[in-house]
Design an enzyme around this catalytic site. Structure first.
Site, PDB file in Angstrom:
ATOM      1  N   ASN A  97       5.211  -6.739  -0.002  1.00  0.00           N
ATOM      2  CA  ASN A  97       6.718  -7.383   0.573  1.00  0.00           C
ATOM      3  C   ASN A  97       7.966  -8.020  -0.756  1.00  0.00           C
ATOM      4  O   ASN A  97       7.420  -7.451  -2.203  1.00  0.00           O
ATOM      5  CB  ASN A  97       6.030  -9.374   0.380  1.00  0.00           C
ATOM      6  N   ASP A 110      10.589  -9.626   0.012  1.00  0.00           N
ATOM      7  CA  ASP A 110      10.337 -11.276   0.075  1.00  0.00           C
ATOM      8  C   ASP A 110      10.409 -12.418  -1.226  1.00  0.00           C
ATOM      9  O   ASP A 110      10.841 -12.878  -1.007  1.00  0.00           O
ATOM     10  CB  ASP A 110      10.062 -12.416   1.479  1.00  0.00           C
ATOM     11  N   HIS A 160       7.909  -2.244  -3.344  1.00  0.00           N
ATOM     12  CA  HIS A 160       8.419  -1.836  -2.534  1.00  0.00           C
ATOM     13  C   HIS A 160       9.897  -2.837  -2.960  1.00  0.00           C
ATOM     14  O   HIS A 160      11.053  -3.105  -2.116  1.00  0.00           O
ATOM     15  CB  HIS A 160       8.415  -2.210  -0.675  1.00  0.00           C
ATOM     16  N   SER A 192      -1.096  -3.434   7.691  1.00  0.00           N
ATOM     17  CA  SER A 192      -0.971  -2.377   9.067  1.00  0.00           C
ATOM     18  C   SER A 192      -1.826  -1.327   8.168  1.00  0.00           C
ATOM     19  O   SER A 192      -2.326  -0.623   8.917  1.00  0.00           O
ATOM     20  CB  SER A 192      -0.023  -1.651  10.152  1.00  0.00           C
ATOM     21  N   ASN A 213      -7.058  -9.391   8.121  1.00  0.00           N
ATOM     22  CA  ASN A 213      -5.507  -9.152   9.103  1.00  0.00           C
ATOM     23  C   ASN A 213      -5.631 -10.090  10.691  1.00  0.00           C
ATOM     24  O   ASN A 213      -7.039  -9.861  10.611  1.00  0.00           O
ATOM     25  CB  ASN A 213      -5.608  -7.272   9.452  1.00  0.00           C
ATOM     26  N   ALA A 221      -3.557 -15.387   7.557  1.00  0.00           N
ATOM     27  CA  ALA A 221      -4.293 -14.743   5.986  1.00  0.00           C
ATOM     28  C   ALA A 221      -3.960 -16.047   5.677  1.00  0.00           C
ATOM     29  O   ALA A 221      -5.276 -16.633   4.633  1.00  0.00           O
ATOM     30  CB  ALA A 221      -2.974 -14.658   5.521  1.00  0.00           C
TER      31      ALA A 221
HETATM   32  C1  BJW Z   1      -1.023 -10.518   9.704  1.00  0.00           C
HETATM   33  C2  BJW Z   1      -0.180 -11.481   9.993  1.00  0.00           C
HETATM   34  C3  BJW Z   1      -1.492 -13.045   9.722  1.00  0.00           C
HETATM   35  C4  BJW Z   1       0.329 -10.481  11.179  1.00  0.00           C
HETATM   36  N1  BJW Z   1      -2.059 -12.592   9.076  1.00  0.00           N
HETATM   37  N2  BJW Z   1      -1.870 -10.596   8.682  1.00  0.00           N
HETATM   38  C5  BJW Z   1       1.859  11.035   3.063  1.00  0.00           C
HETATM   39  C6  BJW Z   1       2.033  11.103   4.235  1.00  0.00           C
HETATM   40  C7  BJW Z   1       2.948  10.834   5.250  1.00  0.00           C
HETATM   41  C8  BJW Z   1       4.285  10.714   4.935  1.00  0.00           C
HETATM   42  C9  BJW Z   1       4.298   9.902   3.885  1.00  0.00           C
HETATM   43  C10 BJW Z   1       3.658  10.077   2.741  1.00  0.00           C
HETATM   44  N3  BJW Z   1       3.542   9.593   2.254  1.00  0.00           N
HETATM   45  C11 BJW Z   1       4.977   9.284   1.969  1.00  0.00           C
HETATM   46  C12 BJW Z   1       5.653   9.081   2.922  1.00  0.00           C
HETATM   47  C13 BJW Z   1       6.504   8.982   3.745  1.00  0.00           C
HETATM   48  C14 BJW Z   1       6.723   7.242   3.413  1.00  0.00           C
HETATM   49  C15 BJW Z   1       5.572   6.814   5.162  1.00  0.00           C
HETATM   50  O1  BJW Z   1       4.794   6.780   4.349  1.00  0.00           O
HETATM   51  N4  BJW Z   1       5.770   6.847   5.855  1.00  0.00           N
HETATM   52  C16 BJW Z   1       4.911   6.849   7.388  1.00  0.00           C
HETATM   53  C17 BJW Z   1       5.708   5.589   8.144  1.00  0.00           C
HETATM   54  C18 BJW Z   1       4.103   7.639   7.406  1.00  0.00           C
HETATM   55  N5  BJW Z   1       7.069   6.729   2.659  1.00  0.00           N
HETATM   56  C19 BJW Z   1       7.884   6.505   1.378  1.00  0.00           C
HETATM   57  O2  BJW Z   1       8.613   7.472   2.258  1.00  0.00           O
HETATM   58  C20 BJW Z   1       7.454   5.818   0.241  1.00  0.00           C
HETATM   59  N6  BJW Z   1       8.040   7.217  -0.221  1.00  0.00           N
HETATM   60  C21 BJW Z   1       7.165   8.133  -0.723  1.00  0.00           C
HETATM   61  O3  BJW Z   1       6.146   7.495  -1.147  1.00  0.00           O
HETATM   62  O4  BJW Z   1       8.057   8.521  -1.938  1.00  0.00           O
HETATM   63  C22 BJW Z   1       7.606   9.951  -2.341  1.00  0.00           C
HETATM   64  C23 BJW Z   1       7.519  10.185  -1.195  1.00  0.00           C
HETATM   65  C24 BJW Z   1       8.417  11.059  -0.050  1.00  0.00           C
HETATM   66  C25 BJW Z   1       8.684  11.804   0.999  1.00  0.00           C
HETATM   67  C26 BJW Z   1       7.856  12.400   1.404  1.00  0.00           C
HETATM   68  C27 BJW Z   1       6.014  12.507   0.346  1.00  0.00           C
HETATM   69  C28 BJW Z   1       6.722  11.854  -0.440  1.00  0.00           C
HETATM   70  C29 BJW Z   1       8.556   5.091   0.404  1.00  0.00           C
HETATM   71  C30 BJW Z   1       8.124   3.992   1.069  1.00  0.00           C
HETATM   72  C31 BJW Z   1       8.995   2.761   1.401  1.00  0.00           C
HETATM   73  C32 BJW Z   1       8.219   1.563   2.041  1.00  0.00           C
HETATM   74  N7  BJW Z   1       9.921   0.600   2.564  1.00  0.00           N
HETATM   75  C33 BJW Z   1       9.786  -0.593   3.356  1.00  0.00           C
HETATM   76  C34 BJW Z   1      10.846  -0.875   4.051  1.00  0.00           C
HETATM   77  C35 BJW Z   1      11.938  -1.276   3.587  1.00  0.00           C
HETATM   78  C36 BJW Z   1      12.988  -2.360   4.314  1.00  0.00           C
HETATM   79  C37 BJW Z   1      12.679  -3.479   3.430  1.00  0.00           C
HETATM   80  O5  BJW Z   1      11.834  -4.406   3.756  1.00  0.00           O
HETATM   81  O6  BJW Z   1      13.986  -4.068   3.481  1.00  0.00           O
HETATM   82  O7  BJW Z   1       8.694  -1.288   2.757  1.00  0.00           O
HETATM   83  S1  BJW Z   1       9.267   0.878   5.009  1.00  0.00           S
HETATM   84  C38 BJW Z   1       7.868  -1.210   5.003  1.00  0.00           C
HETATM   85  O8  BJW Z   1       6.776  -0.941   6.168  1.00  0.00           O
HETATM   86  C39 BJW Z   1       8.620  -2.266   4.185  1.00  0.00           C
HETATM   87  C40 BJW Z   1       6.729  -2.317   4.149  1.00  0.00           C
HETATM   88  O9  BJW Z   1       6.282  -3.148   3.183  1.00  0.00           O
HETATM   89  C41 BJW Z   1       5.839  -1.578   4.697  1.00  0.00           C
HETATM   90  C42 BJW Z   1       4.321  -1.629   4.939  1.00  0.00           C
HETATM   91  O10 BJW Z   1       4.523  -2.413   6.003  1.00  0.00           O
HETATM   92  P1  BJW Z   1       3.436  -3.874   6.582  1.00  0.00           P
HETATM   93  O11 BJW Z   1       3.847  -4.684   5.391  1.00  0.00           O
HETATM   94  O12 BJW Z   1       2.144  -2.714   6.212  1.00  0.00           O
HETATM   95  O13 BJW Z   1       4.256  -4.870   7.743  1.00  0.00           O
HETATM   96  P2  BJW Z   1       3.773  -4.273   9.097  1.00  0.00           P
HETATM   97  O14 BJW Z   1       4.534  -5.198   9.752  1.00  0.00           O
HETATM   98  O15 BJW Z   1       3.234  -2.930   9.841  1.00  0.00           O
HETATM   99  O16 BJW Z   1       2.146  -5.219   9.368  1.00  0.00           O
HETATM  100  C43 BJW Z   1       1.988  -6.910   8.546  1.00  0.00           C
HETATM  101  C44 BJW Z   1       0.410  -6.359   9.122  1.00  0.00           C
HETATM  102  O17 BJW Z   1      -0.082  -7.650   8.883  1.00  0.00           O
HETATM  103  C45 BJW Z   1      -0.190  -5.910  10.843  1.00  0.00           C
HETATM  104  O18 BJW Z   1      -1.349  -5.289  11.093  1.00  0.00           O
HETATM  105  C46 BJW Z   1      -0.254  -7.644  11.432  1.00  0.00           C
HETATM  106  O19 BJW Z   1      -1.900  -7.612  12.505  1.00  0.00           O
HETATM  107  C47 BJW Z   1      -0.546  -8.168  10.496  1.00  0.00           C
HETATM  108  N8  BJW Z   1      -0.861  -9.383  10.560  1.00  0.00           N
HETATM  109  N9  BJW Z   1       0.326 -11.545  11.203  1.00  0.00           N
HETATM  110  C48 BJW Z   1      -2.674 -11.575   8.839  1.00  0.00           C
HETATM  111  N10 BJW Z   1      -0.201 -13.649   9.575  1.00  0.00           N
END
Ligand code: BJW
Ligand code: ZN
Length: 244
Positions: free
Chosen positions: A103, A105, A120, A190, A214, A232
């Protein structure tokens, strides 16, 4: 064997000297911060590549800052919830504790967490695209892209966008915590964004007892030792109370 999943986790935590926690947007959803991929998630209205990528920023810094300004205004009105606070309590009781959050935030540090990696980045920090200087910045509103007070370069949010590498120090610290922990708690993510998506299997392979909390099942639910479905803010505080 304990009688309930909560009791089982509490017993594991009580015995553990090393505990690692991974959090995602779900923990802050209970504070009113939108998640990314849920039904009300941020990516429902915005395409990530249009706003959260270095290419988007190079193309239109004004548009990207407009989005971050909106997010800052929204987050500024939110406060940590019971789950954030419970993790601060856990940090106080565990000998070797580390919190890895995806996060941006800042609600974990606001709650009082100290042993943490914000892998991040943080929406309340900016980074100069010219000299690389990172500095705190709580300005609201930001109506125009800001510039570096030192070199005049364009400032960007200190956030890791898609395709960008994470800070190597944050990664090193995170992997140490994942390789050494006896218990890994994964809360409100997620589990689809790498490298954090690999953290559960990494800890599991090293023998950690892995728990997922979750609202919904995730791709990791079958891999973990215990998956609890719930909010959570309802579940996490139960894990750190001393009462039965
Ligand atoms: C509750 C709830 C409640 C709701 N109680 N639960 C290997 C394989 C494939 C792809 C890649 C790989 N390695 C890298 C990549 C590319 C990419 C990637 O992973 N892409 C995928 C989408 C496939 N990764 C990257 O580019 C990363 N860099 C990297 O690895 O560099 C080296 C590299 C680059 C390129 C290729 C290979 C290597 C960087 C990733 C940066 C992510 N940044 C973000 C956006 C920032 C923008 C901003 O915030 O301003 O960060 S993406 C976005 O997703 C944000 C979050 O931190 C991140 C994760 O999301 P999160 O936290 O899981 O949220 P949600 O919404 O997805 O899920 C919420 C969950 O909560 C849900 O499950 C709900 O059920 C639950 N929930 N209410 C409990 N009350
Ligand atoms: Zn600069």
């Amino acid at each position: 064997m304990n009688e309930s999943p909560i009791q089982e986790i509490k017993a594991r935590l009580a015995q553990a000297r090393t505990v690692t926690v991974l959090t995602g947007a779900g923990i802050s959803a209970d504070s009113g911060v939108p998640t990314f991929r849920g039904t009300d998630g941020l990516w429902r209205n915005f395409r990530p590549e249009e706003l959260a990528s270095p290419e988007a920023f190079a193309r239109d810094p004004h548009l990207v800052w407009e989005w971050y300004n909106w997010r800052r205004e929204l987050i500024a009105s939110k406060i940590p919830n019971a789950a954030h606070l419970a993790l601060v309590e856990l940090e106080r009781h565990i000998e070797h504790f580390w919190l890895i959050t995806q996060n941006v935030d800042g609600l974990h540090p606001t709650a009082g967490s100290q042993k943490l990696s914000e892998i991040h980045g943080n929406i309340w920090k900016v980074r100069c695209t010219a000299c690389g200087m990172i500095s705190p910045n709580h300005d609201i509103p930001i109506l125009n892209p800001p510039h570096c007070p030192t070199c005049g370069g364009l400032l960007r949010p200190h956030i890791v966008w898609f395709g960008e590498s994470l800070d190597p120090q944050d990664l090193d610290r995170s992997y140490t915590a994942l390789h050494t922990c006896e218990v890994l708690l994964i809360i409100g993510t997620s589990g689809v964004v790498y490298p954090a998506a690999s953290f559960a299997p990494v800890a599991k392979e090293r023998g950690a007892y892995v728990v997922e909390i979750n609202l919904d099942p995730t791709p990791h639910s079958d891999l973990v030792d215990l998956a609890i479905q719930g909010r959570a803010k309802d579940i996490v505080p139960q894990l750190v109370t001393t009462s039965a």
